[in-house]
Write a protein that holds these residues in place. Structure first.
Motif, PDB file in Angstrom:
ATOM      1  N   PHE A 264      39.190  22.323  60.778  1.00  0.00           N
ATOM      2  CA  PHE A 264      38.229  23.370  60.411  1.00  0.00           C
ATOM      3  C   PHE A 264      37.237  22.970  59.325  1.00  0.00           C
ATOM      4  O   PHE A 264      36.331  23.736  59.007  1.00  0.00           O
ATOM      5  N   GLY A 265      37.410  21.787  58.741  1.00  0.00           N
ATOM      6  CA  GLY A 265      36.514  21.386  57.667  1.00  0.00           C
ATOM      7  C   GLY A 265      36.656  22.300  56.457  1.00  0.00           C
ATOM      8  O   GLY A 265      37.730  22.812  56.152  1.00  0.00           O
ATOM      9  N   GLU A 266      35.520  22.564  55.815  1.00  0.00           N
ATOM     10  CA  GLU A 266      35.508  23.389  54.595  1.00  0.00           C
ATOM     11  C   GLU A 266      36.035  24.799  54.861  1.00  0.00           C
ATOM     12  O   GLU A 266      36.590  25.456  53.979  1.00  0.00           O
ATOM     13  N   MET A 267      35.878  25.264  56.108  1.00  0.00           N
ATOM     14  CA  MET A 267      36.305  26.610  56.472  1.00  0.00           C
ATOM     15  C   MET A 267      37.829  26.792  56.365  1.00  0.00           C
ATOM     16  O   MET A 267      38.330  27.914  56.336  1.00  0.00           O
ATOM     17  N   ALA A 268      38.581  25.688  56.289  1.00  0.00           N
ATOM     18  CA  ALA A 268      40.041  25.785  56.141  1.00  0.00           C
ATOM     19  C   ALA A 268      40.423  26.550  54.882  1.00  0.00           C
ATOM     20  O   ALA A 268      41.528  27.098  54.784  1.00  0.00           O
ATOM     21  N   SER A 269      39.495  26.618  53.912  1.00  0.00           N
ATOM     22  CA  SER A 269      39.786  27.336  52.669  1.00  0.00           C
ATOM     23  C   SER A 269      40.049  28.825  52.928  1.00  0.00           C
ATOM     24  O   SER A 269      40.682  29.491  52.117  1.00  0.00           O
ATOM     25  N   VAL A 270      39.581  29.345  54.081  1.00  0.00           N
ATOM     26  CA  VAL A 270      39.826  30.752  54.417  1.00  0.00           C
ATOM     27  C   VAL A 270      41.326  31.020  54.514  1.00  0.00           C
ATOM     28  O   VAL A 270      41.816  32.050  54.069  1.00  0.00           O
ATOM     29  N   VAL A 271      42.073  30.068  55.110  1.00  0.00           N
ATOM     30  CA  VAL A 271      43.523  30.282  55.258  1.00  0.00           C
ATOM     31  C   VAL A 271      44.352  29.555  54.206  1.00  0.00           C
ATOM     32  O   VAL A 271      45.490  29.937  53.934  1.00  0.00           O
ATOM     33  N   LEU A 272      43.779  28.515  53.601  1.00  0.00           N
ATOM     34  CA  LEU A 272      44.531  27.751  52.604  1.00  0.00           C
ATOM     35  C   LEU A 272      44.324  28.266  51.185  1.00  0.00           C
ATOM     36  O   LEU A 272      45.106  27.985  50.288  1.00  0.00           O
ATOM     37  N   GLY A 273      43.242  29.034  50.995  1.00  0.00           N
ATOM     38  CA  GLY A 273      42.936  29.568  49.667  1.00  0.00           C
ATOM     39  C   GLY A 273      43.938  30.620  49.249  1.00  0.00           C
ATOM     40  O   GLY A 273      44.509  31.337  50.071  1.00  0.00           O
ATOM     41  N   SER A 274      44.153  30.704  47.944  1.00  0.00           N
ATOM     42  CA  SER A 274      45.119  31.659  47.392  1.00  0.00           C
ATOM     43  C   SER A 274      44.398  32.581  46.426  1.00  0.00           C
ATOM     44  O   SER A 274      43.614  32.137  45.596  1.00  0.00           O
ATOM     45  N   SER A 275      44.640  33.886  46.570  1.00  0.00           N
ATOM     46  CA  SER A 275      44.026  34.830  45.641  1.00  0.00           C
ATOM     47  C   SER A 275      44.887  36.079  45.541  1.00  0.00           C
ATOM     48  O   SER A 275      45.145  36.740  46.546  1.00  0.00           O
ATOM     49  N   TYR A 276      45.342  36.353  44.347  1.00  0.00           N
ATOM     50  CA  TYR A 276      46.220  37.499  44.089  1.00  0.00           C
ATOM     51  C   TYR A 276      45.383  38.596  43.436  1.00  0.00           C
ATOM     52  O   TYR A 276      44.978  38.484  42.293  1.00  0.00           O
ATOM     53  N   LEU A 277      45.124  39.658  44.206  1.00  0.00           N
ATOM     54  CA  LEU A 277      44.315  40.768  43.687  1.00  0.00           C
ATOM     55  C   LEU A 277      45.204  41.926  43.244  1.00  0.00           C
ATOM     56  O   LEU A 277      46.247  42.173  43.851  1.00  0.00           O
ATOM     57  N   VAL A 278      44.775  42.598  42.196  1.00  0.00           N
ATOM     58  CA  VAL A 278      45.463  43.791  41.708  1.00  0.00           C
ATOM     59  C   VAL A 278      44.553  44.993  41.973  1.00  0.00           C
ATOM     60  O   VAL A 278      43.380  44.976  41.587  1.00  0.00           O
ATOM     61  N   ASN A 279      45.092  46.023  42.625  1.00  0.00           N
ATOM     62  CA  ASN A 279      44.276  47.209  42.955  1.00  0.00           C
ATOM     63  C   ASN A 279      44.232  48.161  41.749  1.00  0.00           C
ATOM     64  O   ASN A 279      44.527  49.351  41.856  1.00  0.00           O
ATOM     65  N   GLU A 280      43.810  47.634  40.621  1.00  0.00           N
ATOM     66  CA  GLU A 280      43.898  48.363  39.348  1.00  0.00           C
ATOM     67  C   GLU A 280      43.102  49.672  39.350  1.00  0.00           C
ATOM     68  O   GLU A 280      43.615  50.722  38.977  1.00  0.00           O
ATOM     69  N   GLU A 285      42.459  55.010  38.646  1.00  0.00           N
ATOM     70  CA  GLU A 285      41.296  55.897  38.526  1.00  0.00           C
ATOM     71  C   GLU A 285      41.095  56.832  39.715  1.00  0.00           C
ATOM     72  O   GLU A 285      40.228  57.694  39.671  1.00  0.00           O
ATOM     73  N   THR A 286      41.874  56.646  40.778  1.00  0.00           N
ATOM     74  CA  THR A 286      41.691  57.496  41.957  1.00  0.00           C
ATOM     75  C   THR A 286      43.028  58.130  42.339  1.00  0.00           C
ATOM     76  O   THR A 286      44.081  57.734  41.850  1.00  0.00           O
ATOM     77  N   ASP A 287      42.949  59.100  43.253  1.00  0.00           N
ATOM     78  CA  ASP A 287      44.174  59.720  43.774  1.00  0.00           C
ATOM     79  C   ASP A 287      44.450  59.234  45.195  1.00  0.00           C
ATOM     80  O   ASP A 287      45.070  59.928  45.998  1.00  0.00           O
TER      81      ASP A 287
END
Length: 304
Positions: A264-280, A285-287
């Motif tokens: 996949f070339g550079e596009m492999a980062s879509v599946v190999l990339g790591s990102s931990y998001l927090v739904n803060e 702030e919401t219900d």
């Protein structure tokens, strides 16, 4: 809700189709901006041509809410320089044209809700917990998201309440990552990708669509939100839970990262990339009420 008009770009995509169903069920009038004039049941389709700066007459008139989902799929084709340009412009120039026409016609919808990406924060090792206040990264997909959001901010500058939903992997049986991952798993070939340790921030299709509706209807929503479920998982755990939901064993070794990069070339980062998001912001702030905040439950519903 009855009679209120929601105009959607990218309405025939994964999120757009399900969101349309939910909006129509609530009594909204739904319209699309589309490159082709097609017949879609219960939806008014208006034509637009971004290259020519054209939006069909009356498309923006009486619009209560504008939802921007348009954008070329980041994992649809190999990333040539030309493809990268399309990925960026399909998101930004579309908003630019909407901004121009709203300004010209002096039309001010109640709210503008734009898709955005969890890729805003770039790749990390998983030891970073990315809240909405975490600064952006500087890789290609981060750049895409930064300029995408800057374009949305131009709409906000017109005095229109603007919401940007930084979305992770959307779980659906209609498209996206899950059917692709489930296909080999159904045959008994489920395997984690790369190290399998990379973090995946995910959300069920019905929850992300409900977030769009809440962002429309509730005036307190404004700015950027991490639009993901509360508990990110590793790629290894996601693969395992898919296999469990399908009742299939997972016995193959991990797919090596170098093989994915070759394919996949550079596009492999879509599946190999790591990102931990927090739904803060969603949590504090919401219900907002999740229907599927547990991965196993979400996958069982999708893969049943």
């Amino acid at each position: 809700m009855k009679g209120k008009k929601v105009l959607i770009t990218g309405g025939t995509g994964l999120i757009g189709k399900r969101l349309t169903q939910l909006l129509l069920a609530k009594g909204y009038e739904v319209a699309y901006l589309s490159r082709k004039k097609t017949n879609i049941p219960s939806v008014q389709v208006y034509e637009w041509d971004v290259d020519k700066g054209y939006i069909e007459e009356n498309a923006l008139e009486n619009t209560d809410y504008l939802i921007h989902l348009a954008g070329a799929g980041v994992a649809d084709e190999r990333w040539t320089e030309e493809r990268k340009k399309v990925i960026v412009t399909s998101r930004t120039e579309t908003i630019g044209l909407i901004h121009k026409k709203l300004k010209e016609k002096n039309i001010r919808p109640t709210a503008f809700i734009s898709a955005s990406g969890s890729s805003y924060y770039g790749e990390d090792t998983g030891d970073v917990r990315n809240t909405e206040n975490t600064p952006p990264n500087n890789d290609f997909l981060s750049h895409v998201t930064i300029v995408w959001e800057k374009a949305a901010d131009e709409i906000a500058a017109l005095g229109i309440r603007t919401v940007k939903l930084r979305t992770g992997i959307v779980l659906s049986n209609e498209g996206g990552a899950i059917p692709r991952m489930a296909a080999p798993a159904k045959l008994g070939f489920g395997a984690p990708l790369g190290s399998g340790k990379q973090w995946v921030s995910w959300i069920h299709i019905d929850d992300i669509c409900q977030m769009y509706i809440d962002a429309m209807e509730k005036e307190s929503w404004e700015g950027a939100y991490n639009a993901i479920a509360s508990h990110p998982v590793t790629n290894e755990e996601l693969t395992k839970q898919i296999c469990i939901a399908l009742g299939k064993p997972q016995w193959l070794p991990n797919v090596p990262a170098f093989g994915l990069k070759l394919a996949f070339g550079e596009m492999a980062s879509v599946v190999l990339g790591s990102s931990y998001l927090v739904n803060e912001r969603i949590a504090k702030e919401t219900d907002f009420q999740y229907q599927y905040d547990d991965l196993g439950e979400a996958l069982r519903e999708i893969l049943k």
